[in-house]
Design a protein around this motif. Sequence first.
Motif, PDB file in Angstrom:
ATOM      1  N   VAL A  89       0.840  -1.190   0.000  1.00 65.53           N
ATOM      2  CA  VAL A  89       0.000   0.000   0.000  1.00 65.53           C
ATOM      3  C   VAL A  89       0.886   1.256   0.000  1.00 65.53           C
ATOM      4  O   VAL A  89       2.104   1.178   0.097  1.00 65.53           O
ATOM      5  CB  VAL A  89      -0.937   0.018   1.220  1.00 65.53           C
ATOM      6  CG1 VAL A  89      -1.784  -1.252   1.283  1.00 65.53           C
ATOM      7  CG2 VAL A  89      -0.137   0.177   2.526  1.00 65.53           C
ATOM      8  N   GLY A  90       0.236   2.403  -0.077  1.00 66.99           N
ATOM      9  CA  GLY A  90       0.958   3.679  -0.043  1.00 66.99           C
ATOM     10  C   GLY A  90       0.366   4.631  -1.055  1.00 66.99           C
ATOM     11  O   GLY A  90      -0.563   4.280  -1.784  1.00 66.99           O
ATOM     12  N   PRO A  91       0.884   5.833  -1.136  1.00 75.29           N
ATOM     13  CA  PRO A  91       0.371   6.761  -2.140  1.00 75.29           C
ATOM     14  C   PRO A  91       0.728   6.294  -3.546  1.00 75.29           C
ATOM     15  O   PRO A  91       1.743   5.619  -3.753  1.00 75.29           O
ATOM     16  CB  PRO A  91       1.067   8.084  -1.797  1.00 75.29           C
ATOM     17  CG  PRO A  91       2.311   7.672  -1.075  1.00 75.29           C
ATOM     18  CD  PRO A  91       1.960   6.422  -0.326  1.00 75.29           C
ATOM     19  N   GLU A  92      -0.118   6.628  -4.511  1.00 78.20           N
ATOM     20  CA  GLU A  92       0.181   6.319  -5.898  1.00 78.20           C
ATOM     21  C   GLU A  92       1.485   7.016  -6.320  1.00 78.20           C
ATOM     22  O   GLU A  92       1.817   8.079  -5.815  1.00 78.20           O
ATOM     23  CB  GLU A  92      -0.962   6.773  -6.811  1.00 78.20           C
ATOM     24  CG  GLU A  92      -2.275   6.034  -6.592  1.00 78.20           C
ATOM     25  CD  GLU A  92      -3.088   6.565  -5.427  1.00 78.20           C
ATOM     26  OE1 GLU A  92      -2.598   7.473  -4.717  1.00 78.20           O
ATOM     27  OE2 GLU A  92      -4.217   6.074  -5.226  1.00 78.20           O
ATOM     28  N   ARG A  93       2.212   6.387  -7.229  1.00 74.74           N
ATOM     29  CA  ARG A  93       3.480   6.912  -7.775  1.00 74.74           C
ATOM     30  C   ARG A  93       4.590   6.923  -6.722  1.00 74.74           C
ATOM     31  O   ARG A  93       5.517   7.721  -6.806  1.00 74.74           O
ATOM     32  CB  ARG A  93       3.309   8.322  -8.365  1.00 74.74           C
ATOM     33  CG  ARG A  93       2.110   8.530  -9.260  1.00 74.74           C
ATOM     34  CD  ARG A  93       2.069   7.579 -10.425  1.00 74.74           C
ATOM     35  NE  ARG A  93       3.201   7.758 -11.329  1.00 74.74           N
ATOM     36  CZ  ARG A  93       3.519   6.924 -12.322  1.00 74.74           C
ATOM     37  NH1 ARG A  93       2.808   5.810 -12.506  1.00 74.74           N
ATOM     38  NH2 ARG A  93       4.549   7.159 -13.100  1.00 74.74           N
ATOM     39  N   SER A  94       4.500   6.040  -5.746  1.00 78.25           N
ATOM     40  CA  SER A  94       5.518   6.007  -4.689  1.00 78.25           C
ATOM     41  C   SER A  94       6.439   4.798  -4.793  1.00 78.25           C
ATOM     42  O   SER A  94       7.310   4.615  -3.948  1.00 78.25           O
ATOM     43  CB  SER A  94       4.843   5.997  -3.304  1.00 78.25           C
ATOM     44  OG  SER A  94       4.104   4.799  -3.123  1.00 78.25           O
ATOM     45  N   GLY A  95       6.244   3.960  -5.819  1.00 81.05           N
ATOM     46  CA  GLY A  95       7.081   2.775  -5.980  1.00 81.05           C
ATOM     47  C   GLY A  95       6.376   1.481  -5.650  1.00 81.05           C
ATOM     48  O   GLY A  95       7.029   0.440  -5.526  1.00 81.05           O
ATOM     49  N   THR A  96       5.049   1.500  -5.516  1.00 80.10           N
ATOM     50  CA  THR A  96       4.326   0.277  -5.177  1.00 80.10           C
ATOM     51  C   THR A  96       4.473  -0.784  -6.258  1.00 80.10           C
ATOM     52  O   THR A  96       4.572  -1.976  -5.947  1.00 80.10           O
ATOM     53  CB  THR A  96       2.832   0.566  -4.924  1.00 80.10           C
ATOM     54  OG1 THR A  96       2.274   1.228  -6.062  1.00 80.10           O
ATOM     55  CG2 THR A  96       2.637   1.413  -3.682  1.00 80.10           C
ATOM     56  N   SER A  97       4.499  -0.384  -7.530  1.00 83.10           N
ATOM     57  CA  SER A  97       4.658  -1.363  -8.618  1.00 83.10           C
ATOM     58  C   SER A  97       6.016  -2.036  -8.543  1.00 83.10           C
ATOM     59  O   SER A  97       6.127  -3.258  -8.720  1.00 83.10           O
ATOM     60  CB  SER A  97       4.488  -0.684  -9.982  1.00 83.10           C
ATOM     61  OG  SER A  97       3.171  -0.231 -10.165  1.00 83.10           O
ATOM     62  N   LEU A  98       7.053  -1.247  -8.305  1.00 79.31           N
ATOM     63  CA  LEU A  98       8.404  -1.803  -8.204  1.00 79.31           C
ATOM     64  C   LEU A  98       8.505  -2.770  -7.029  1.00 79.31           C
ATOM     65  O   LEU A  98       9.074  -3.868  -7.159  1.00 79.31           O
ATOM     66  CB  LEU A  98       9.419  -0.668  -8.041  1.00 79.31           C
ATOM     67  CG  LEU A  98      10.881  -1.085  -7.872  1.00 79.31           C
ATOM     68  CD1 LEU A  98      11.373  -1.871  -9.086  1.00 79.31           C
ATOM     69  CD2 LEU A  98      11.761   0.137  -7.646  1.00 79.31           C
ATOM     70  N   LEU A  99       7.945  -2.400  -5.897  1.00 79.66           N
ATOM     71  CA  LEU A  99       8.010  -3.265  -4.728  1.00 79.66           C
ATOM     72  C   LEU A  99       7.201  -4.544  -4.958  1.00 79.66           C
ATOM     73  O   LEU A  99       7.642  -5.644  -4.622  1.00 79.66           O
ATOM     74  CB  LEU A  99       7.491  -2.526  -3.495  1.00 79.66           C
ATOM     75  CG  LEU A  99       7.586  -3.297  -2.175  1.00 79.66           C
ATOM     76  CD1 LEU A  99       9.015  -3.730  -1.883  1.00 79.66           C
ATOM     77  CD2 LEU A  99       7.044  -2.455  -1.028  1.00 79.66           C
TER      78      LEU A  99
END
Length: 311
Positions: free
Chosen positions: A23-33
């Motif tokens: 989770v987290g704000p959009e564009r914060s690296g969630t896809s990479l993680l």
Amino acid sequence: MDFQLYKKMLRQWAFEQEPVFIVGPERSGTSLLFQQVSNHSAFCDFSHATVETFCFIKPWLLLEPAGPDNYEMRVYLGQKNLTAFQDSISPLVERNNQLTSLGMPLAFANDPNRDEIWFERRYKHILRAFVYHSSKHLGGKRFVEKTPAHIRCTSEIFETFPKAKVLICTRDISEIIASHKKRYQKEIALGKAKDDPSIAWLSHSVEQYANYLVTIESKIKELTSSFGDACKIVPYGQLTSNPDETLSRLFEFLGEETAGSVSSKERKQQAWDPLLNQAPQKNEVEIEKYLSKNEIKLINAKRSAFSDYWF
């Protein structure tokens, strides 16, 4: 199987599982993680896509016919398995149809009667069944899911799966906002209209983004205060500048051996985001290119409201 026995089985199963929610704000690296976790051999493999189900934000979509709104949910279940899943929880489908006919809202996250809607619609049981059937479809591996907005539903996540782990992505707030602006410009260049509803989340003002991130900071503090042992903050800067050490600590937190992580040579190649085919590296955003001096000044004035893990 009798439905009550089935529900009892799901409860026992859910209490044993340790699913991971990113989770987290959009564009914060969630896809990479998400990519790094799903590359690990212990987890269900989504190296072909960074799927966002919104299952905790919009659980009612699991009860609707197959369509664009529940496509990502069906990726987890298997595109042909939606009917079998719904049949397994048919009493809950019927109950929800009755509640809808009586005027009860579907959405709960922002409703004053949040707890009542969540309980009466038995969303907890629906979501346990969803994860159970998804895990079976994905080969019985450990469940991992990435929807940034699920940071608003963490109490429901832990109620549903008491042993869940939540990974929280953070990133420098100016980079997050500039990344939104960059993505918006890219979508316009690809032919979308400025008022296209699908990119509305990218077209807010800098002040609106900054205020939104302040609310996310409050959510993170609340989450770590209540469920600290089950949560880990993963700053984008640490993941991209020191990936080996960061991932080693991450998998230790998740109770998995780092050795199970898939190397870049073994990883399935993705055409839609070449950066995810490589080891974690920073996706540079030219902040001055997307933000004016006054906008940067406004963002800097907000920095005191944020903890060190954002930077």
